[in-house]
Design a protein around this motif. Structure first.
Motif, PDB file in Angstrom:
ATOM      1  N   SER A 242      26.272  46.545 -56.689  1.00 11.94           N
ATOM      2  CA  SER A 242      27.103  45.394 -57.091  1.00 11.94           C
ATOM      3  C   SER A 242      28.191  45.084 -56.072  1.00 11.94           C
ATOM      4  O   SER A 242      29.273  44.597 -56.432  1.00 11.94           O
ATOM      5  N   SER A 243      27.934  45.356 -54.822  1.00 12.16           N
ATOM      6  CA  SER A 243      28.954  45.208 -53.784  1.00 12.16           C
ATOM      7  C   SER A 243      29.469  43.768 -53.675  1.00 12.16           C
ATOM      8  O   SER A 243      28.705  42.801 -53.778  1.00 12.16           O
ATOM      9  N   ARG A 244      30.767  43.653 -53.433  1.00 13.43           N
ATOM     10  CA  ARG A 244      31.405  42.355 -53.185  1.00 13.43           C
ATOM     11  C   ARG A 244      31.860  42.231 -51.734  1.00 13.43           C
ATOM     12  O   ARG A 244      32.568  41.291 -51.375  1.00 13.43           O
ATOM     13  N   LEU A 245      31.453  43.162 -50.902  1.00 16.55           N
ATOM     14  CA  LEU A 245      31.949  43.197 -49.531  1.00 16.55           C
ATOM     15  C   LEU A 245      31.652  41.914 -48.767  1.00 16.55           C
ATOM     16  O   LEU A 245      32.501  41.404 -48.025  1.00 16.55           O
ATOM     17  N   ARG A 246      30.460  41.377 -48.925  1.00 16.42           N
ATOM     18  CA  ARG A 246      30.084  40.196 -48.155  1.00 16.42           C
ATOM     19  C   ARG A 246      30.967  39.004 -48.496  1.00 16.42           C
ATOM     20  O   ARG A 246      31.445  38.291 -47.598  1.00 16.42           O
ATOM     21  N   GLU A 247      31.213  38.779 -49.782  1.00 16.93           N
ATOM     22  CA  GLU A 247      32.064  37.654 -50.182  1.00 16.93           C
ATOM     23  C   GLU A 247      33.493  37.849 -49.712  1.00 16.93           C
ATOM     24  O   GLU A 247      34.130  36.914 -49.232  1.00 16.93           O
ATOM     25  N   TYR A 248      34.010  39.065 -49.862  1.00 14.70           N
ATOM     26  CA  TYR A 248      35.361  39.342 -49.373  1.00 14.70           C
ATOM     27  C   TYR A 248      35.453  39.076 -47.871  1.00 14.70           C
ATOM     28  O   TYR A 248      36.427  38.494 -47.381  1.00 14.70           O
ATOM     29  N   ALA A 249      34.426  39.480 -47.126  1.00 15.56           N
ATOM     30  CA  ALA A 249      34.444  39.323 -45.672  1.00 15.56           C
ATOM     31  C   ALA A 249      34.440  37.852 -45.271  1.00 15.56           C
ATOM     32  O   ALA A 249      35.152  37.443 -44.337  1.00 15.56           O
ATOM     33  N   ILE A 250      33.640  37.037 -45.946  1.00 17.84           N
ATOM     34  CA  ILE A 250      33.574  35.613 -45.611  1.00 17.84           C
ATOM     35  C   ILE A 250      34.926  34.951 -45.823  1.00 17.84           C
ATOM     36  O   ILE A 250      35.397  34.169 -44.984  1.00 17.84           O
ATOM     37  N   TYR A 251      35.571  35.251 -46.934  1.00 15.39           N
ATOM     38  CA  TYR A 251      36.881  34.662 -47.194  1.00 15.39           C
ATOM     39  C   TYR A 251      37.890  35.096 -46.135  1.00 15.39           C
ATOM     40  O   TYR A 251      38.615  34.264 -45.562  1.00 15.39           O
ATOM     41  N   LEU A 252      37.960  36.391 -45.882  1.00 12.99           N
ATOM     42  CA  LEU A 252      39.027  36.902 -45.031  1.00 12.99           C
ATOM     43  C   LEU A 252      38.831  36.549 -43.556  1.00 12.99           C
ATOM     44  O   LEU A 252      39.808  36.394 -42.818  1.00 12.99           O
ATOM     45  N   THR A 253      37.583  36.392 -43.121  1.00 13.65           N
ATOM     46  CA  THR A 253      37.350  36.058 -41.710  1.00 13.65           C
ATOM     47  C   THR A 253      37.096  34.567 -41.522  1.00 13.65           C
ATOM     48  O   THR A 253      37.824  33.887 -40.792  1.00 13.65           O
ATOM     49  N   ASP A 254      36.068  34.033 -42.182  1.00 12.96           N
ATOM     50  CA  ASP A 254      35.686  32.641 -41.949  1.00 12.96           C
ATOM     51  C   ASP A 254      36.703  31.642 -42.489  1.00 12.96           C
ATOM     52  O   ASP A 254      36.988  30.627 -41.845  1.00 12.96           O
ATOM     53  N   LEU A 255      37.223  31.880 -43.670  1.00 10.88           N
ATOM     54  CA  LEU A 255      38.118  30.905 -44.301  1.00 10.88           C
ATOM     55  C   LEU A 255      39.509  30.901 -43.667  1.00 10.88           C
ATOM     56  O   LEU A 255      40.031  29.850 -43.308  1.00 10.88           O
ATOM     57  N   PHE A 256      40.086  32.088 -43.505  1.00  6.68           N
ATOM     58  CA  PHE A 256      41.470  32.150 -43.006  1.00  6.68           C
ATOM     59  C   PHE A 256      41.546  32.234 -41.491  1.00  6.68           C
ATOM     60  O   PHE A 256      42.560  31.888 -40.895  1.00  6.68           O
ATOM     61  N   GLY A 257      40.485  32.689 -40.847  1.00  5.37           N
ATOM     62  CA  GLY A 257      40.470  32.745 -39.390  1.00  5.37           C
ATOM     63  C   GLY A 257      41.381  33.830 -38.852  1.00  5.37           C
ATOM     64  O   GLY A 257      41.653  34.831 -39.520  1.00  5.37           O
TER      65      GLY A 257
END
Length: 503
Positions: free
Chosen positions: A37-52
């Motif tokens: 049930s990992s959420r790592l991928r979603e957390y990573a997209i927000y923290l890297t792609d969204l905020f830069g």
């Protein structure tokens, strides 16, 4: 007597067996949550792609910090707090950047301005000048000759071809050596030249050269940093305290930098056009850390604390994926796993997301001084006797193979016990070494056991602080393993009979 001992053994064995079964049952719950049930991928997209990029003192870093706090609240953690650690100073914003070679032919160049350096006066076109100077006397020979020029320094060594792979895992031999007291020297980094690419100008401090170039009216200074189209770019740590910016300092990939140097050495004119717009900002001068907890369930132990953490700030060339979004999302995932598993740790487990690590561990050092141990007065604070351990994650995306014990031999048998349920995941090594470079040092320096992990080297050396430190460099499979391992270690530490021994 013999029958009595046999009977005692038969009575004791089920009790011991039940305890071990209970521990393994809890670790199985952690594994199920972490792997299924990992959420790592979603957390990573927000923290890297969204905020830069999350350079300290910027809006992006502030918004990312707010998002982290809000996400921890949504997990259902207690005592979520975005707490100021102090005044950071001025942030730095890159608003526009364009660079290209125009003579002898046009080609875009791969480069990034250094943080806390200045701007050009709009779009400028200028010739490139090599400065060769190892002494102030030699530097003075360029007086009156650099106005309107773009400055580079000579390249005296060629980039060596490598046949080594970029990503590596530790070999069994290397890990066994780590378990002893021998220092294991890392393999030569195939991404960067094996020899220094600097010229004799290294004998003069860069600050001296920069001041001279500015006074002489140079437009910009180029610096050779990185290769294979990758640019490693930092910034002036003290720039946050400056009132103004000097001329732009531009970090450039070796291939483009060295080509210009070779052409100029042979008498060919090289011209560039450059448009750089950077500015200082003061809107986000306050630095923040984020905290959240899973409260302890034992009446006697709930006031004691096990901590884990990572820093959220990054440099600006990429999106700070492995330095250190990977650490932040891992720690968030650990707390989610423990909460979702329904486990009840005896001690309180606290996550800390630190600010401004890249400028000198500012967030963690400030918090430790305020709450754990005041270095100036050499007096312990309220939490000094409460914290059992601090686990730090800041060495990239590689899976965990073991832990560094910071020369504390008393910890070795404890972690050997902790590792029993993790050996099939490749976790079994302890090293007495004391690695540096991150927020665990803030705890180690005041006597609290602060841990860093032995991790496989997955492109960390060639990726951190570069334009290629992006989402694609995160190895989600390895991070899942690491999240399960950290969750298991934190949970077992929270349930250990005593605080972990200190040196």
């Amino acid at each position: 007597m013999k029958r009595f001992l046999i009977g005692l053994f038969l009575i004791a064995t089920p009790i011991f067996g039940f305890s071990q079964v209970e521990v393994y049952s809890d670790i199985q719950k952690i594994r199920t949550q972490g792997f299924d049930s990992s959420r790592l991928r979603e957390y990573a997209i927000y923290l890297t792609d969204l905020f830069g990029p999350r350079l300290s003192g910027t809006e992006a870093c502030h918004k990312a910090t707010e998002w982290t706090a809000n996400t921890l609240k949504s997990i259902g953690l207690a005592n979520v707090e975005m707490k100021p650690w102090g005044e950071f100073g001025k942030g730095w914003q890159m608003e526009k950047f364009y660079i290209a070679q125009t003579t002898p032919y046009y080609q875009p160049l791969v480069a990034v301005p250094r943080a806390w350096t200045g701007s050009t006066n709009g779009l400028v076109k200028a010739s490139v000048e090599i400065v060769r100077a190892s002494t102030m006397k030699e530097l003075q020979l360029y007086k009156g000759k650099l106005n309107g020029k773009i400055i580079i320094q000579p390249v005296e060594e060629e980039l060596e071809v490598t046949f080594e792979s970029y990503a590596k895992r530790f070999t069994e031999e290397e890990l066994v050596k780590m378990m002893g007291l021998q220092e294991v020297k890392p393999d030569p980094d195939p991404f960067y030249p094996k020899k220094s690419l600097s010229s004799r100008t290294d004998e003069l401090p860069f600050s001296v050269l920069k001041d001279f170039f500015e006074k002489e009216g140079a437009i910009a200074v180029l610096s050779n940093s990185g290769s294979w189209g990758v640019v490693r770019s930092y910034g002036d740590r003290k720039g946050r305290l400056a009132d103004s910016l000097g001329i732009p300092i531009i970090d450039m990939t070796y291939e483009h930098y060295a080509r210009m140097a070779r052409l100029i050495d042979r008498g060919f004119q090289v011209e560039m056009e450059l448009d750089v717009r950077n500015r200082l900002i003061s809107d986000f001068s306050t630095g923040y850390n984020v905290f959240a907890e899973i409260p302890g369930s034992d009446k006697k132990l709930k006031d004691e604390i096990v901590m884990l953490g990572a820093h959220i700030d990054s440099w600006h060339a990429g999106t700070g994926a492995n330095d250190n979004a990977s650490g932040v999302i891992l720690c968030m995932e650990v707390m989610r796993i423990l909460k979702a598993s329904g486990l009840k740790p005896k001690r309180t487990i606290r996550i800390a997301i630190w600010g401004s690590e890249e400028q000198g561990l500012l967030g963690s050092r400030s918090w430790v001084s305020e709450n754990v141990f005041d270095r100036e007065t050499a007096k312990p604070k309220k939490e000094f006797n409460k914290i059992s351990a601090y686990y730090n994650f800041d060495y990239g995306t590689g899976r965990i193979r073991g832990i560094y014990l910071n020369n504390n031999l008393a910890l070795k048998p404890i972690f050997q016990q902790f590792f029993e349920s993790l050996t099939d995941l490749g976790v079994q090594y302890t090293s007495m070494r004391s690695p540096g470079g991150s927020d665990h040092l803030s705890f180690n320096s005041v006597g609290i056991p602060g841990f860093a992990f032995i991790q496989d080297r997955i492109e960390y050396g060639r990726g951190y602080h570069t334009n290629m430190d992006t989402f694609e460099r995160i190895h989600l499979g390895d991070l899942k393993q690491a999240a399960v391992v950290v969750a298991a270690l934190v949970y077992q530490t929270a349930n250990y009979p005593t605080l972990l021994p200190r040196k």
